[in-house]
Motif scaffolding. Sequence first.
Motif, PDB file in Angstrom:
ATOM      1  N   ASN A 144       0.815  -1.223   0.000  1.00 58.12           N
ATOM      2  CA  ASN A 144       0.000   0.000   0.000  1.00 58.12           C
ATOM      3  C   ASN A 144       0.847   1.270   0.000  1.00 58.12           C
ATOM      4  O   ASN A 144       0.452   2.293  -0.556  1.00 58.12           O
ATOM      5  N   THR A 145       2.002   1.194   0.624  1.00 54.91           N
ATOM      6  CA  THR A 145       2.868   2.374   0.704  1.00 54.91           C
ATOM      7  C   THR A 145       3.436   2.770  -0.662  1.00 54.91           C
ATOM      8  O   THR A 145       3.923   3.889  -0.824  1.00 54.91           O
ATOM      9  N   LYS A 146       3.378   1.842  -1.634  1.00 57.74           N
ATOM     10  CA  LYS A 146       3.965   2.110  -2.948  1.00 57.74           C
ATOM     11  C   LYS A 146       2.928   2.254  -4.060  1.00 57.74           C
ATOM     12  O   LYS A 146       3.266   2.586  -5.193  1.00 57.74           O
ATOM     13  N   ILE A 147       1.651   1.983  -3.726  1.00 57.00           N
ATOM     14  CA  ILE A 147       0.632   1.924  -4.774  1.00 57.00           C
ATOM     15  C   ILE A 147       0.442   3.268  -5.469  1.00 57.00           C
ATOM     16  O   ILE A 147       0.263   3.333  -6.686  1.00 57.00           O
ATOM     17  N   PHE A 148       0.487   4.364  -4.723  1.00 51.24           N
ATOM     18  CA  PHE A 148       0.317   5.695  -5.307  1.00 51.24           C
ATOM     19  C   PHE A 148       1.407   5.951  -6.346  1.00 51.24           C
ATOM     20  O   PHE A 148       1.122   6.335  -7.484  1.00 51.24           O
ATOM     21  N   LYS A 149       2.649   5.718  -5.974  1.00 51.39           N
ATOM     22  CA  LYS A 149       3.795   5.991  -6.847  1.00 51.39           C
ATOM     23  C   LYS A 149       3.749   5.129  -8.105  1.00 51.39           C
ATOM     24  O   LYS A 149       3.959   5.621  -9.225  1.00 51.39           O
ATOM     25  N   VAL A 150       3.429   3.857  -7.951  1.00 54.71           N
ATOM     26  CA  VAL A 150       3.389   2.951  -9.105  1.00 54.71           C
ATOM     27  C   VAL A 150       2.275   3.343 -10.069  1.00 54.71           C
ATOM     28  O   VAL A 150       2.480   3.388 -11.292  1.00 54.71           O
ATOM     29  N   CYS A 151       1.086   3.640  -9.545  1.00 53.94           N
ATOM     30  CA  CYS A 151      -0.036   4.054 -10.407  1.00 53.94           C
ATOM     31  C   CYS A 151       0.266   5.375 -11.102  1.00 53.94           C
ATOM     32  O   CYS A 151      -0.048   5.549 -12.285  1.00 53.94           O
TER      33      CYS A 151
END
Length: 286
Positions: free
Chosen positions: A214-221
């Motif tokens: 979850n901590t990386k989902i924003f950056k990846v999207c």
Amino acid sequence: MTEVVNIESLRVLSQIFTPASFKKVVREGDYSFFEKKISNHYSSHSATNNLQLIKKLYTELEIYYRCEYIFKNKLFNEILRKYSLQTTTTFSEFKVANSKADLMLLNGCIKIFEIKTELDDLSKLKKQIDDYQKIADEVNIVTDSKFISKLLNEYENTNVGIIEFTNKNSLKTYQKAHAVPSMYKFETLFKLLHKKEYLYLVERNFNFIPDVPNTKIFKVCYELLQNIDIVDFQKQILTILKKRNIECPEILMSKQTPSELKHICYTLDLNSNEYEQLFNFLNKKI
């Protein structure tokens, strides 16, 4: 001649026409804010119930103290007159970058209306317009005659629309807005989305949902969606935002809901029970 003592009284009474004051009415059954303001500042009225009183006060404001709500509600009623809420979505005080759009309309395109009443100054306007142009097809300034000449001079031959809210309480377009897609900014568009919305767009465009913490989902999207053509991405944002529908559009658009309160009801997104509470309040004898 106005029944209100002075402009200062009207300024205080204009505070009635806010979502916060009607939220107390429909969700808490609390009429005290409304009744206190009326008893202290509008005691000479001849209304027999709250609906008549609101209509009389609204008319006073239209003539003598055209606050931001009068502008917003006029715009919103024009939208209801021209469009169906089945195909059109609007937002009030919608955050765009570091600004808040007074009214945003979504149908086949994104239209933003920034209001400047005669009670305002224009010190923040340039920054607001710059922010809105990062996402919108059309950016319009809706203003009092006091500012028309200045704004026409400043925005001549630009893509910014200039609309006057005339002394007769009608809208007069001096300059039409048009889109400049080169002004769109991916980051600003992306940050309009909720998490479930940008996940949906990733799946729609790339046929998978990233399997990351979850901590990386924003950056990846963010990085994935950045690969989409900016004009296409702006249109996808439009489609997503239009799905944020209100609960009872048929009651809002009905004649039972007073035109003077349409924008407040829309902002609060009243459910059927809350509309019933509102109508009980409006019918309450004075």
